[in-house]
Design a protein around this motif. Structure first.
Motif, PDB file in Angstrom:
ATOM      1  N   GLU A 236       5.561  12.273   7.519  1.00 17.93           N
ATOM      2  CA  GLU A 236       5.341  12.254   6.079  1.00 17.93           C
ATOM      3  C   GLU A 236       5.360  10.809   5.574  1.00 17.93           C
ATOM      4  N   GLY A 237       4.432  10.498   4.679  1.00 19.51           N
ATOM      5  CA  GLY A 237       4.391   9.165   4.091  1.00 19.51           C
ATOM      6  C   GLY A 237       3.532   8.170   4.842  1.00 19.51           C
ATOM      7  N   LEU A 238       2.849   8.615   5.902  1.00 21.14           N
ATOM      8  CA  LEU A 238       1.987   7.716   6.681  1.00 21.14           C
ATOM      9  C   LEU A 238       0.533   8.145   6.502  1.00 21.14           C
ATOM     10  N   ARG A 239      -0.300   7.221   6.050  1.00 24.11           N
ATOM     11  CA  ARG A 239      -1.709   7.492   5.781  1.00 24.11           C
ATOM     12  C   ARG A 239      -2.563   7.046   6.964  1.00 24.11           C
ATOM     13  N   LEU A 240      -3.398   7.954   7.482  1.00 25.98           N
ATOM     14  CA  LEU A 240      -4.278   7.632   8.595  1.00 25.98           C
ATOM     15  C   LEU A 240      -5.612   7.080   8.090  1.00 25.98           C
ATOM     16  N   VAL A 241      -6.060   5.989   8.710  1.00 27.39           N
ATOM     17  CA  VAL A 241      -7.372   5.411   8.396  1.00 27.39           C
ATOM     18  C   VAL A 241      -8.133   5.267   9.713  1.00 27.39           C
ATOM     19  N   PRO A 242      -9.215   6.049   9.904  1.00 23.97           N
ATOM     20  CA  PRO A 242      -9.959   5.967  11.166  1.00 23.97           C
ATOM     21  C   PRO A 242     -10.888   4.750  11.194  1.00 23.97           C
ATOM     22  N   VAL A 243     -11.012   4.129  12.363  1.00 15.98           N
ATOM     23  CA  VAL A 243     -11.881   2.963  12.518  1.00 15.98           C
ATOM     24  C   VAL A 243     -12.630   3.048  13.835  1.00 15.98           C
ATOM     25  N   THR A 244     -13.802   2.446  13.857  1.00 15.12           N
ATOM     26  CA  THR A 244     -14.569   2.329  15.099  1.00 15.12           C
ATOM     27  C   THR A 244     -14.873   0.876  15.438  1.00 15.12           C
ATOM     28  N   SER A 245     -14.615  -0.026  14.493  1.00 15.45           N
ATOM     29  CA  SER A 245     -14.924  -1.436  14.706  1.00 15.45           C
ATOM     30  C   SER A 245     -14.005  -2.308  13.862  1.00 15.45           C
ATOM     31  N   LEU A 246     -13.996  -3.595  14.172  1.00 15.84           N
ATOM     32  CA  LEU A 246     -13.239  -4.548  13.367  1.00 15.84           C
ATOM     33  C   LEU A 246     -13.757  -4.567  11.942  1.00 15.84           C
ATOM     34  N   THR A 247     -15.069  -4.475  11.783  1.00 17.78           N
ATOM     35  CA  THR A 247     -15.664  -4.452  10.436  1.00 17.78           C
ATOM     36  C   THR A 247     -15.132  -3.264   9.638  1.00 17.78           C
ATOM     37  N   ASP A 248     -15.041  -2.106  10.276  1.00 18.02           N
ATOM     38  CA  ASP A 248     -14.449  -0.917   9.633  1.00 18.02           C
ATOM     39  C   ASP A 248     -13.029  -1.201   9.161  1.00 18.02           C
ATOM     40  N   ALA A 249     -12.229  -1.754  10.075  1.00 21.84           N
ATOM     41  CA  ALA A 249     -10.815  -1.961   9.775  1.00 21.84           C
ATOM     42  C   ALA A 249     -10.624  -2.935   8.615  1.00 21.84           C
ATOM     43  N   VAL A 250     -11.327  -4.066   8.666  1.00 21.33           N
ATOM     44  CA  VAL A 250     -11.205  -5.053   7.584  1.00 21.33           C
ATOM     45  C   VAL A 250     -11.715  -4.466   6.275  1.00 21.33           C
ATOM     46  N   GLY A 251     -12.852  -3.764   6.329  1.00 21.15           N
ATOM     47  CA  GLY A 251     -13.406  -3.153   5.125  1.00 21.15           C
ATOM     48  C   GLY A 251     -12.469  -2.145   4.498  1.00 21.15           C
ATOM     49  N   SER A 252     -11.801  -1.343   5.341  1.00 23.06           N
ATOM     50  CA  SER A 252     -10.870  -0.344   4.814  1.00 23.06           C
ATOM     51  C   SER A 252      -9.644  -1.001   4.189  1.00 23.06           C
ATOM     52  N   LEU A 253      -9.126  -2.055   4.806  1.00 23.87           N
ATOM     53  CA  LEU A 253      -7.969  -2.729   4.237  1.00 23.87           C
ATOM     54  C   LEU A 253      -8.327  -3.410   2.915  1.00 23.87           C
ATOM     55  N   ARG A 254      -9.507  -3.990   2.832  1.00 22.73           N
ATOM     56  CA  ARG A 254      -9.945  -4.591   1.569  1.00 22.73           C
ATOM     57  C   ARG A 254     -10.098  -3.522   0.491  1.00 22.73           C
ATOM     58  N   ALA A 255     -10.641  -2.362   0.878  1.00 23.54           N
ATOM     59  CA  ALA A 255     -10.814  -1.274  -0.087  1.00 23.54           C
ATOM     60  C   ALA A 255      -9.463  -0.751  -0.574  1.00 23.54           C
ATOM     61  N   LEU A 256      -8.491  -0.659   0.319  1.00 28.79           N
ATOM     62  CA  LEU A 256      -7.147  -0.250  -0.098  1.00 28.79           C
ATOM     63  C   LEU A 256      -6.595  -1.194  -1.153  1.00 28.79           C
ATOM     64  N   ASN A 257      -6.816  -2.478  -0.952  1.00 28.00           N
ATOM     65  CA  ASN A 257      -6.313  -3.483  -1.910  1.00 28.00           C
ATOM     66  C   ASN A 257      -6.971  -3.354  -3.274  1.00 28.00           C
ATOM     67  N   ARG A 258      -8.211  -2.830  -3.291  1.00 27.38           N
ATOM     68  CA  ARG A 258      -8.934  -2.677  -4.563  1.00 27.38           C
ATOM     69  C   ARG A 258      -8.788  -1.261  -5.113  1.00 27.38           C
ATOM     70  N   ASN A 259      -7.932  -0.448  -4.487  1.00 27.27           N
ATOM     71  CA  ASN A 259      -7.730   0.959  -4.902  1.00 27.27           C
ATOM     72  C   ASN A 259      -9.031   1.751  -4.863  1.00 27.27           C
ATOM     73  N   GLU A 260      -9.862   1.444  -3.895  1.00 27.69           N
ATOM     74  CA  GLU A 260     -11.116   2.185  -3.709  1.00 27.69           C
ATOM     75  C   GLU A 260     -10.925   3.264  -2.646  1.00 27.69           C
ATOM     76  N   ASP A 261     -11.921   4.144  -2.546  1.00 28.02           N
ATOM     77  CA  ASP A 261     -11.866   5.205  -1.537  1.00 28.02           C
ATOM     78  C   ASP A 261     -11.894   4.609  -0.137  1.00 28.02           C
ATOM     79  N   VAL A 262     -11.084   5.188   0.723  1.00 26.40           N
ATOM     80  CA  VAL A 262     -10.981   4.744   2.121  1.00 26.40           C
ATOM     81  C   VAL A 262     -11.152   5.966   3.010  1.00 26.40           C
ATOM     82  N   PRO A 263     -11.858   5.836   4.140  1.00 25.42           N
ATOM     83  CA  PRO A 263     -12.012   6.993   5.037  1.00 25.42           C
ATOM     84  C   PRO A 263     -10.652   7.539   5.478  1.00 25.42           C
ATOM     85  N   SER A 264     -10.626   8.820   5.751  1.00 26.19           N
ATOM     86  CA  SER A 264      -9.397   9.444   6.261  1.00 26.19           C
ATOM     87  C   SER A 264      -9.739  10.402   7.383  1.00 26.19           C
ATOM     88  N   CYS A 265      -8.756  10.743   8.175  1.00 20.90           N
ATOM     89  CA  CYS A 265      -8.965  11.680   9.283  1.00 20.90           C
ATOM     90  C   CYS A 265      -9.053  13.122   8.771  1.00 20.90           C
TER      91      CYS A 265
END
Length: 265
Positions: A236-265
């Motif tokens: 509980e309290g852990l959010r999963l973010v799926p990635v397939t590439s470094l670009t995915d991972a960086v993009g998702s972390l940037r989106a989290l910082n902007r309170n934008e939608d982020v992919p989930s499992c």
């Protein structure tokens, strides 16, 4: 033999037939089996220090003072030469903080304990080299000018590749706009990395999510192919973010910082 069984009373015939089966079960219960038992292992913040030394050291370019954490995760398993018997495995099978895994999914086969340890350390070294290449390639920086040294003792295998890469990116560039790639959060994850930034699957993600939450992480980056494994017994309290590439991972972390939608499992 069959004609003799047909002349026996039914209970006696069943007993005769059951004896070989029971014998097989007895042999199976006593035979060593090719499985290991794994538990959540330690985590390490790649933006911090290990045994008094920075995990990431960069020369040839300015380095940022980072906030937040990027935690690589591990599992701890019984040794490659250890043996497990069926009653022991059954006892471990139903515990949510443990996993019974085929030995070959954790250790390469065909070597001594020392050879396996050397193999794992070699994989870690290759992973570190790939992480540096992937990060510098992503940032379009010349590896001839910038040198990256990674230091993390007592950890083998390639599964920290993604987190090493993100740590280098954060040290050099943050979120690309002057802020923290982590957003000040405790981010954890796992995944191999190649020099072109491709993220690969690893084992034991269900245990690694438990280690991440135990050590304070709120977000877990997971190879997309292992989403279903990560979702089982997700803390509980852990959010999963799926990635397939470094670009995915960086993009998702940037989106989290902007309170934008982020992919989930």
């Amino acid at each position: 033999m069959l004609s003799r069984l047909t002349r026996l009373p039914r209970p006696a015939a069943l007993a005769v037939c059951a004896a070989p089966v029971l014998g097989l079960f007895a042999v199976a219960a006593l035979a060593p089996l090719p499985f290991v038992v794994a538990v959540p292992g330690p985590t390490a913040d790649v933006l911090g220090s290990d045994q008094g030394k920075p995990v990431i050291t960069v020369t040839g370019a300015p380095v940022r003072d980072t906030k937040g954490q990027l935690r690589m995760t591990t599992i701890r398993a019984t040794g490659p030469s250890s043996t497990m018997k069926l009653p022991e495995l059954i006892g471990h099978w139903f515990k949510t903080d443990q996993a019974v895994m085929p030995r070959e999914s954790v250790y390469p086969s065909g070597g001594s304990d020392k050879q396996i340890e050397e193999h794992n350390l070699e994989e870690m070294a290759q992973s570190q080299s790939a992480a540096a290449a992937a990060a510098l390639g992503f940032l379009k920086k010349d590896p001839k000018d910038i040198k990256v040294q990674l230091n993390l003792a007592d950890v083998g295998g390639p599964s920290a590749g993604l987190l090493f890469t993100l740590g280098i990116v954060d040290k050099l560039d943050g979120d690309g706009s002057g802020g923290e790639l982590t957003g000040g959060r405790s981010i954890a994850g796992t995944g191999t990395i190649t020099a072109d930034g491709t993220v690969g699957a690893v084992g034991g993600v269900g245990l690694k999510t438990q280690a991440a939450r135990r050590d304070g992480a709120t977000v877990f980056l997971v190879p997309k192919a292992e989403c279903s494994d990560a979702k089982s017994d997700l803390p509980e309290g852990l959010r999963l973010v799926p990635v397939t590439s470094l670009t995915d991972a960086v993009g998702s972390l940037r989106a989290l910082n902007r309170n934008e939608d982020v992919p989930s499992c």
